[in-house]
Design a protein around this motif. Structure first.
Motif, PDB file in Angstrom:
ATOM      1  N   GLY A 107      40.645  -8.848 -19.739  1.00  0.00           N
ATOM      2  CA  GLY A 107      40.412  -7.581 -19.065  1.00  0.00           C
ATOM      3  C   GLY A 107      40.994  -6.404 -19.823  1.00  0.00           C
ATOM      4  O   GLY A 107      40.373  -5.338 -19.914  1.00  0.00           O
ATOM      5  N   VAL A 108      42.179  -6.581 -20.369  1.00  0.00           N
ATOM      6  CA  VAL A 108      42.810  -5.507 -21.153  1.00  0.00           C
ATOM      7  C   VAL A 108      41.952  -5.171 -22.371  1.00  0.00           C
ATOM      8  O   VAL A 108      41.698  -3.989 -22.669  1.00  0.00           O
ATOM      9  CB  VAL A 108      44.236  -5.915 -21.581  1.00  0.00           C
ATOM     10  N   GLU A 109      41.493  -6.190 -23.080  1.00  0.00           N
ATOM     11  CA  GLU A 109      40.657  -5.941 -24.261  1.00  0.00           C
ATOM     12  C   GLU A 109      39.327  -5.311 -23.872  1.00  0.00           C
ATOM     13  O   GLU A 109      38.793  -4.451 -24.583  1.00  0.00           O
ATOM     14  CB  GLU A 109      40.428  -7.250 -25.028  1.00  0.00           C
ATOM     15  N   TYR A 110      38.794  -5.725 -22.720  1.00  0.00           N
ATOM     16  CA  TYR A 110      37.537  -5.147 -22.250  1.00  0.00           C
ATOM     17  C   TYR A 110      37.697  -3.654 -21.966  1.00  0.00           C
ATOM     18  O   TYR A 110      36.870  -2.834 -22.374  1.00  0.00           O
ATOM     19  CB  TYR A 110      37.075  -5.881 -20.993  1.00  0.00           C
ATOM     20  N   VAL A 111      38.769  -3.289 -21.269  1.00  0.00           N
ATOM     21  CA  VAL A 111      38.990  -1.875 -20.956  1.00  0.00           C
ATOM     22  C   VAL A 111      39.166  -1.069 -22.239  1.00  0.00           C
ATOM     23  O   VAL A 111      38.606   0.028 -22.381  1.00  0.00           O
ATOM     24  CB  VAL A 111      40.216  -1.710 -20.032  1.00  0.00           C
ATOM     25  N   LEU A 112      39.916  -1.595 -23.183  1.00  0.00           N
ATOM     26  CA  LEU A 112      40.089  -0.889 -24.464  1.00  0.00           C
ATOM     27  C   LEU A 112      38.761  -0.741 -25.193  1.00  0.00           C
ATOM     28  O   LEU A 112      38.470   0.301 -25.786  1.00  0.00           O
ATOM     29  CB  LEU A 112      41.084  -1.643 -25.353  1.00  0.00           C
ATOM     30  N   GLN A 113      37.939  -1.786 -25.149  1.00  0.00           N
ATOM     31  CA  GLN A 113      36.633  -1.720 -25.801  1.00  0.00           C
ATOM     32  C   GLN A 113      35.754  -0.668 -25.134  1.00  0.00           C
ATOM     33  O   GLN A 113      35.042   0.082 -25.813  1.00  0.00           O
ATOM     34  CB  GLN A 113      35.952  -3.089 -25.752  1.00  0.00           C
ATOM     35  N   GLN A 114      35.802  -0.589 -23.806  1.00  0.00           N
ATOM     36  CA  GLN A 114      35.045   0.437 -23.104  1.00  0.00           C
ATOM     37  C   GLN A 114      35.512   1.828 -23.507  1.00  0.00           C
ATOM     38  O   GLN A 114      34.710   2.762 -23.642  1.00  0.00           O
ATOM     39  CB  GLN A 114      35.185   0.264 -21.583  1.00  0.00           C
ATOM     40  N   LEU A 115      36.795   1.985 -23.723  1.00  0.00           N
ATOM     41  CA  LEU A 115      37.334   3.285 -24.134  1.00  0.00           C
ATOM     42  C   LEU A 115      36.901   3.634 -25.557  1.00  0.00           C
ATOM     43  O   LEU A 115      36.676   4.807 -25.866  1.00  0.00           O
ATOM     44  CB  LEU A 115      38.862   3.276 -24.022  1.00  0.00           C
ATOM     45  N   THR A 116      36.762   2.630 -26.412  1.00  0.00           N
ATOM     46  CA  THR A 116      36.254   2.921 -27.756  1.00  0.00           C
ATOM     47  C   THR A 116      34.793   3.344 -27.682  1.00  0.00           C
ATOM     48  O   THR A 116      34.328   4.129 -28.508  1.00  0.00           O
ATOM     49  CB  THR A 116      36.397   1.710 -28.705  1.00  0.00           C
ATOM     50  N   ASN A 117      34.063   2.825 -26.692  1.00  0.00           N
ATOM     51  CA  ASN A 117      32.678   3.262 -26.503  1.00  0.00           C
ATOM     52  C   ASN A 117      32.613   4.731 -26.106  1.00  0.00           C
ATOM     53  O   ASN A 117      31.572   5.378 -26.263  1.00  0.00           O
ATOM     54  CB  ASN A 117      31.983   2.403 -25.441  1.00  0.00           C
ATOM     55  N   GLU A 118      33.715   5.263 -25.566  1.00  0.00           N
ATOM     56  CA  GLU A 118      33.808   6.691 -25.259  1.00  0.00           C
ATOM     57  C   GLU A 118      34.354   7.477 -26.439  1.00  0.00           C
ATOM     58  O   GLU A 118      34.541   8.692 -26.344  1.00  0.00           O
ATOM     59  CB  GLU A 118      34.709   6.899 -24.034  1.00  0.00           C
ATOM     60  N   GLY A 119      34.628   6.792 -27.552  1.00  0.00           N
ATOM     61  CA  GLY A 119      35.069   7.476 -28.766  1.00  0.00           C
ATOM     62  C   GLY A 119      36.542   7.367 -29.072  1.00  0.00           C
ATOM     63  O   GLY A 119      36.995   7.779 -30.137  1.00  0.00           O
ATOM     64  N   HIS A 120      37.337   6.826 -28.144  1.00  0.00           N
ATOM     65  CA  HIS A 120      38.782   6.741 -28.368  1.00  0.00           C
ATOM     66  C   HIS A 120      39.116   5.618 -29.349  1.00  0.00           C
ATOM     67  O   HIS A 120      38.479   4.569 -29.356  1.00  0.00           O
ATOM     68  CB  HIS A 120      39.507   6.491 -27.050  1.00  0.00           C
ATOM     69  N   CYS A 121      40.150   5.854 -30.156  1.00  0.00           N
ATOM     70  CA  CYS A 121      40.635   4.810 -31.062  1.00  0.00           C
ATOM     71  C   CYS A 121      41.857   4.097 -30.489  1.00  0.00           C
ATOM     72  O   CYS A 121      42.266   3.060 -31.006  1.00  0.00           O
ATOM     73  CB  CYS A 121      40.999   5.417 -32.421  1.00  0.00           C
TER      74      CYS A 121
END
Length: 749
Positions: free
Chosen positions: A227-241
């Motif tokens: 879940g943690v990796e999924y949320v981070l991946q979703q945030l990268t889809n918004e452009g965040h590194c």
């Protein structure tokens, strides 16, 4: 293996059996199907409604359910239990083989096989396939294709049954098979969350659904880490590194509904495993990165600073004489900003050229390249997309490639051939449309540039940022470690274009001029129009009319080749999905076609590749036309920029219709004519840089279709949300270190 769908059955359940004559409807997402079944004792075919992973004509069906009367479709058998098995009659087997189940066997060959081997043919294909060589039309090569396809379809259908039994869409079964092979079910059972990490198109929620049915506890550490990796991946889809640790934990707790201490434990384990990295961001805030992005950001900063140091590959030249020479060559007098840029380009190993449309970026780049090429330097040009590379080649007269093709993918090891240990050949590298290059791709290309070479980044920093994570061009400019030439003067010829003047007005936060009216065919007219459409459906009708009639008749543009609809979002009446369905039906209504993933793909359709496919050398954003559909072989042929690419029909989830595309998907491309639907229906996406990007995709004609209010909202809404990246700080830190060691001898302000 028989395929079964089972639900809790009511007391009045009946059983029927029969042969599937026709699959009237089937959803690969839900398994829902409508089947026409030949049942003993019934003169007419029986309509059976239920769910199966992949029903086939000819299969034998056992169904348990109830009879019902549908107001529209009449009497139906609503199945609560469906069991499909391979047929055992000659007729059923022939229809089963002819259904496209096995690539390489169509109706003609199916008939020959059954004529020779009768009811034993399926066993022969399974256990003694060499006997098939006795059938006309089957040689060693075709036999191999049939054997491979038979084994593959068996495994894929087992995966489908596994997914279906766990309530998950079966549409990605082929991708799961390609990734994991025959061990797919075993691997997924051990860790269902690997699906979300490894398989494009399968998200955490689908994997979580399988995990729950397999008995994995909702508060398990395995689920928390995924879940943690999924949320981070979703945030990268918004452009965040990266993302703040506290905010990340809050989002994870909301998604997973598990105690914060378990999430904290999951983060700590992922940090220890090396899948995540913790580092300090601005104001010493603790940031959590996916390890791959952290590594890319650190490496990119070091590589840019390392590239900026050392001697320029260009020998000493008299720059003023070179400027006079190139002005004669191009037949233009260069503006003061352009002359300053040329002086910098002869000294700085890394520099940026930025500015809006009509300010002379192309002229400047051409001038720099002519001077450097005249000194014997090898020039290498690249851009993020195929269309951008093609345009770069046309404007410079030199060969240009996409970044992916320049780096050359090696399927044998799943990596690019060119990197720091095997750098590219060349002295001067130009990356055009640099604003749309994300962090991972920037890292890949810049680490492959040889250390002696110079680098020129060219782009419009006011356009939308990259679709992927990062804000590389903006961060490089803001870091101040390399010279930046910002062109602002709109040249007289460009100023005559309403597209260019309106683009600059929008970028400055002013309303574009929407007053232009089209004159009669053949008369001089502006290149920027606004067509009012208060109702979204009216907007659709106007867009169809303009593509089919108005624009071709008045301006002579081809409806399919020249005109591109660019819309703010996917959803809604004026969204890309609906517009594609409408435009396909009106512009390309007939011809050989295949249906997959809820979409019809027809010969002549405009399609876009939506993910990078390194094996096919086709990348996200590439647009082509469907050139052929082979139903028997289960293949489709697409022409991309002069070359043909073959797709298995099970890979068609990589393609989407592209009569209409989103603004984000249009980045890096140019089209003769752009139609932009802009309506308050798009409210959540209306931003200044989005509208600016959309209209600057056009070379000759822009038509806005919608409402003045929507245009005003977009112009007013200047996005203030910054992506979380730390590249700027890393560049500054690396530059200070290089200054101390004497590795960055020349600083520009």
């Amino acid at each position: 293996m028989p395929r079964v769908m089972d639900r809790r059955q009511p007391e009045n359940t009946e059983q029927i059996t029969g042969s599937v004559e026709r699959v009237t409807f089937h959803s690969e997402q839900t398994g829902f199907c409508v089947l026409k079944v030949k049942v003993r004792g019934f003169r007419e075919l029986v309509t059976v409604v239920g769910a199966l992973p992949e029903p086939r004509a000819g299969e034998w069906l056992d169904a348990g359910g109830v009879w019902a009367m549908d107001k529209v479709h009449g009497r139906q058998f609503k199945a609560h239990t469906l069991r499909a098995t391979t047929p055992n009659t000659r007729e059923g087997i022939e229809r089963y083989l002819a259904s496209g189940l096995i690539k390489g066997i169509g109706p003609t060959l199916a008939s020959r096989l059954v004529a020779r081997y009768g009811e034993e043919v399926l066993d022969i294909i399974d256990t003694a396939p060499k006997k098939l060589l006795k059938v006309d039309g089957i040689g060693p090569e075709r036999l191999k294709r049939i054997r491979d396809a038979w084994a593959e379809q068996r495994t894929v259908r087992d995966i489908m049954l596994f997914l279906h039994s766990h309530g998950v869409s079966t549409s990605r079964a082929f991708r799961i098979y390609k990734m994991y092979g025959e061990n797919a079910i075993e691997l997924v059972t051990a860790d269902p969350y690997r699906l979300a990490r490894d398989i494009w198109g399968i998200g955490f929620k689908s994997a979580d659904q399988i995990a729950e049915r397999l008995g994995i506890a909702r508060d398990s550490i395995l689920r928390a880490k995924a879940g943690v990796e999924y949320v981070l991946q979703q945030l990268t889809n918004e452009g965040h590194c990266a993302y703040g640790q506290a905010e990340l934990a809050e989002q994870c707790a909301e998604l997973l509904e598990i105690p914060p201490e378990i999430i904290q434990q999951a983060v700590e384990q992922a940090l220890a495993d090396g899948r995540l990295v913790k580092d300090a961001g601005q104001d010493a805030q603790e940031l959590i990165y996916l390890a791959t992005l952290h590594k890319a950001e650190v490496a990119l900063a070091d590589d840019i600073v390392g590239l900026a140091g050392g001697l320029h590959p260009c020998p000493q030249i008299d720059v003023e004489k070179a400027i006079a020479w190139v002005e004669r060559k191009v037949g233009l007098s260069l503006a003061a900003q352009q002359q300053r840029a040329i002086r910098l380009a002869a000294q700085a190993k890394v520099m940026v050229i930025t500015g809006g449309p009509g300010v002379g970026k192309t002229t400047l780049v051409n001038a720099i390249l002519k001077i450097l090429a005249a000194k014997g330097l090898a020039v290498v040009l690249c851009a993020p997309t195929g269309r951008a590379a093609k345009r770069l080649s046309e404007t410079t007269g030199l060969s240009a490639k996409t970044i992916h093709r320049l780096l050359a993918w090696d399927p044998s090891n799943g990596q690019f051939k060119h990197h720091e240990s095997n750098p590219l050949a060349g002295d001067v590298f130009v990356i055009d449309e640099a604003s749309m290059v994300d962090l991972p791709l920037a890292n890949q290309v810049i680490r492959a540039i040889p250390k002696h070479a110079s680098l020129l980044l060219v782009g419009d920093v006011d356009q939308l940022p990259s679709v992927g994570p990062g804000c590389v061009l903006r961060d490089v400019i803001d870091s101040g470690i390399v010279p930046v030439c910002t062109l602002t003067e709109v040249f007289r010829q460009a100023a005559a274009s309403a597209i260019i003047t309106n683009a600059h007005r929008i970028n400055e936060g002013r309303m574009p001029d929407l007053s232009a009216q089209a004159g009669p065919a053949g008369t001089p007219a502006t290149d920027f129009f606004f067509v009012r459409a208060d109702e979204p459906q009216r907007g659709v009708e106007l867009i169809v009319e303009m593509i089919r009639k108005r624009i071709p008749e008045r301006f002579g543009h081809d409806p399919l080749e020249d005109i591109q609809v660019i819309t703010p979002m996917h959803r809604g009446v004026l969204g890309a999905r609906n517009l594609n369905d409408v435009l396909q039906s009106r512009l390309n209504p007939a011809g050989q076609a295949v249906e997959r993933y809820g979409q019809t793909y027809r010969v002549g359709d405009k399609v876009m590749q939506t993910v990078n496919n390194y094996d096919k050398d086709i990348y996200n954003g590439d647009i082509g036309r469907i050139a052929g559909v082979d139903v028997e072989a289960g293949e489709l042929l697409v022409r991309f920029e002069g070359r043909s690419v073959k797709y298995d029909v099970r890979e068609l989830d990589e393609l989407s219709l592209s009569y209409a595309i989103t603004v984000h998907k249009s980045q890096g491309s140019e089209y003769p004519v752009v139609i932009v639907p802009i309506h308050t229906q798009h409210y959540v996406m209306l931003q200044r840089n989005l509208l600016y990007t959309a209209i600057t995709r056009s070379r000759k004609l822009v038509v806005l279709v919608g409402t003045e209010k929507a245009v005003a909202i977009a112009v007013k809404q200047a996005s203030t949300r910054r992506r979380i990246t730390t590249l700027r700080q890393r560049l500054q830190t690396a530059a200070r270190k290089a200054d101390r060691t004497g590795m960055l001898p020349l600083r520009f302000r």
